[in-house]
Design a protein around this motif. Structure first.
Motif, PDB file in Angstrom:
ATOM      1  N   HIS A  58       0.869  -1.186   0.000  1.00  0.00           N
ATOM      2  CA  HIS A  58       0.000   0.000   0.000  1.00  0.00           C
ATOM      3  C   HIS A  58       0.900   1.228   0.000  1.00  0.00           C
ATOM      4  O   HIS A  58       1.945   1.226   0.652  1.00  0.00           O
ATOM      5  N   VAL A  59       0.521   2.254  -0.731  1.00  0.00           N
ATOM      6  CA  VAL A  59       1.264   3.512  -0.694  1.00  0.00           C
ATOM      7  C   VAL A  59       0.317   4.665  -0.402  1.00  0.00           C
ATOM      8  O   VAL A  59      -0.866   4.625  -0.735  1.00  0.00           O
ATOM      9  N   TYR A  60       0.878   5.666   0.228  1.00  0.00           N
ATOM     10  CA  TYR A  60       0.142   6.899   0.466  1.00  0.00           C
ATOM     11  C   TYR A  60       1.174   8.025   0.520  1.00  0.00           C
ATOM     12  O   TYR A  60       2.369   7.776   0.573  1.00  0.00           O
ATOM     13  N   GLY A  61       0.712   9.232   0.481  1.00  0.00           N
ATOM     14  CA  GLY A  61       1.634  10.345   0.545  1.00  0.00           C
ATOM     15  C   GLY A  61       1.122  11.568  -0.159  1.00  0.00           C
ATOM     16  O   GLY A  61      -0.096  11.761  -0.295  1.00  0.00           O
ATOM     17  N   ARG A  62       2.043  12.369  -0.605  1.00  0.00           N
ATOM     18  CA  ARG A  62       1.719  13.605  -1.289  1.00  0.00           C
ATOM     19  C   ARG A  62       2.559  13.676  -2.548  1.00  0.00           C
ATOM     20  O   ARG A  62       3.741  14.029  -2.479  1.00  0.00           O
ATOM     21  N   PRO A  63       1.964  13.329  -3.681  1.00  0.00           N
ATOM     22  CA  PRO A  63       2.733  13.417  -4.928  1.00  0.00           C
ATOM     23  C   PRO A  63       2.947  14.873  -5.308  1.00  0.00           C
ATOM     24  O   PRO A  63       2.255  15.772  -4.818  1.00  0.00           O
TER      25      PRO A  63
END
Length: 146
Positions: A139-144
């Motif tokens: 799973h990935v999350y963040g702020r591109p």
């Protein structure tokens, strides 16, 4: 603001654009243990690979509990990606021409390019008890980058 998996490709691209990040493993007491590491990203496999040594805390932690996180930021630290990962570890390099050393050579080339003395590198991988750590991205999350 955190974007949860929108722009997944952009988040993963950030991992591929950098060769360093922070690996977060879990200590026996549940607290995080953080390590700055270099990595290579293999998008076709959905994995990140890192060279680690057998006697380090991160390796011991991952042998006990393969759950981890990996964090990469842009140079300006505005864009970032955090990946929930599952770790797989090879055995320690045992011989200068064993399969683990061959994987470490591939990893080195993918991160750094050519080594000036591959025979010396092979001996060092065995002496240091190097291991290939593969992080499967769950799973990935963040702020591109906007």
């Amino acid at each position: 603001m955190t974007d949860i998996e929108p722009g997944r490709d952009a988040l993963l691209r950030l991992i591929g654009q950098h060769d360093g990040g922070v690996l977060v493993t879990l200590r026996r007491d549940g607290r995080p243990q953080l390590s700055n590491v270099n990595h290579a990203y293999y998008p076709d496999e959905g994995v990140i690979r890192v060279s680690v040594t057998e006697d380090r805390a991160k390796t011991r932690n991952l042998r006990r509990d393969p759950r981890a996180s990996y964090h990469v930021t842009s140079d300006d630290r505005w864009a970032w990606t955090a990946a929930d990962v599952t770790a797989e570890l090879t055995p320690s390099a045992a011989g200068t021409h064993d399969a683990v050393v061959e994987q470490l050579i591939t990893l080195y080339r993918d991160v750094q390019g050519e080594h000036p003395d591959w025979d010396d590198y092979r001996r060092a991988m065995v002496r240091d008890r190097r291991v290939v750590l593969t992080l499967r991205i769950d799973h990935v999350y963040g702020r591109p980058r906007a």
